[in-house]
Write a protein that holds these residues in place. Sequence first.
Motif, short mmCIF file in Angstrom:
data_model
loop_
_atom_site.label_atom_id
_atom_site.label_comp_id
_atom_site.label_asym_id
_atom_site.label_seq_id
_atom_site.Cartn_x
_atom_site.Cartn_y
_atom_site.Cartn_z
N CYS A 149 0.84 -1.21 0.00
CA CYS A 149 0.00 0.00 0.00
C CYS A 149 0.87 1.26 0.00
N PRO A 199 0.01 3.57 -3.49
CA PRO A 199 -1.14 4.11 -2.74
C PRO A 199 -2.41 4.30 -3.56
N LYS A 200 -2.32 4.36 -4.86
CA LYS A 200 -3.51 4.60 -5.69
C LYS A 200 -4.16 3.32 -6.19
N VAL A 201 -3.61 2.16 -5.81
CA VAL A 201 -4.20 0.88 -6.21
C VAL A 201 -5.21 0.48 -5.14
N SER A 202 -6.46 0.83 -5.39
CA SER A 202 -7.51 0.67 -4.37
C SER A 202 -7.70 -0.77 -3.93
N GLU A 237 -11.52 4.47 2.64
CA GLU A 237 -10.46 5.12 1.87
C GLU A 237 -10.33 4.49 0.48
N LYS A 254 -13.02 5.58 -1.88
CA LYS A 254 -12.84 6.93 -2.42
C LYS A 254 -12.09 6.87 -3.76
N ILE A 255 -11.19 5.92 -3.88
CA ILE A 255 -10.42 5.76 -5.11
C ILE A 255 -11.21 4.99 -6.15
N HIS A 256 -11.95 3.99 -5.72
CA HIS A 256 -12.67 3.09 -6.64
C HIS A 256 -14.11 2.90 -6.12
#
Length: 108
Positions: free
Chosen positions: A53, A57-60, A85, A88-90
């Motif tokens: 992670c 960090p952007k790999v949900s 969290e 929020k990305i995916h």
Amino acid sequence: ELTPPTVEALLPRFAQGYAETQMSSILMRMQEVESLMRNRQSSQALRAIEKLCEEFPKVSFLGFLKASVLVTLGRRKEALQMTREALKIHPEYKPGQNMLKILEGSRS
């Protein structure tokens, strides 16, 4: 006459190859985390997924996996926060939405 390819011509292929290599590495390491969980080595799994992670960090999907590890360690409140969290990305990820509902339901 033979002319070498330009950087502009090679960039899309390089980027695709790099992305494929990164994804392959991420998937392999996710499988290692899942293996640790199956072998009831949740603390080691948590360390491994935290490192992943941090690197990506952007790999949900990593956030959802981390939430699963946290649940196995009895850390449901942290799992709930991690799930939020990751969503929020995916936000359209159905298994993540289901995980959130389950975790929110377990708070009461």
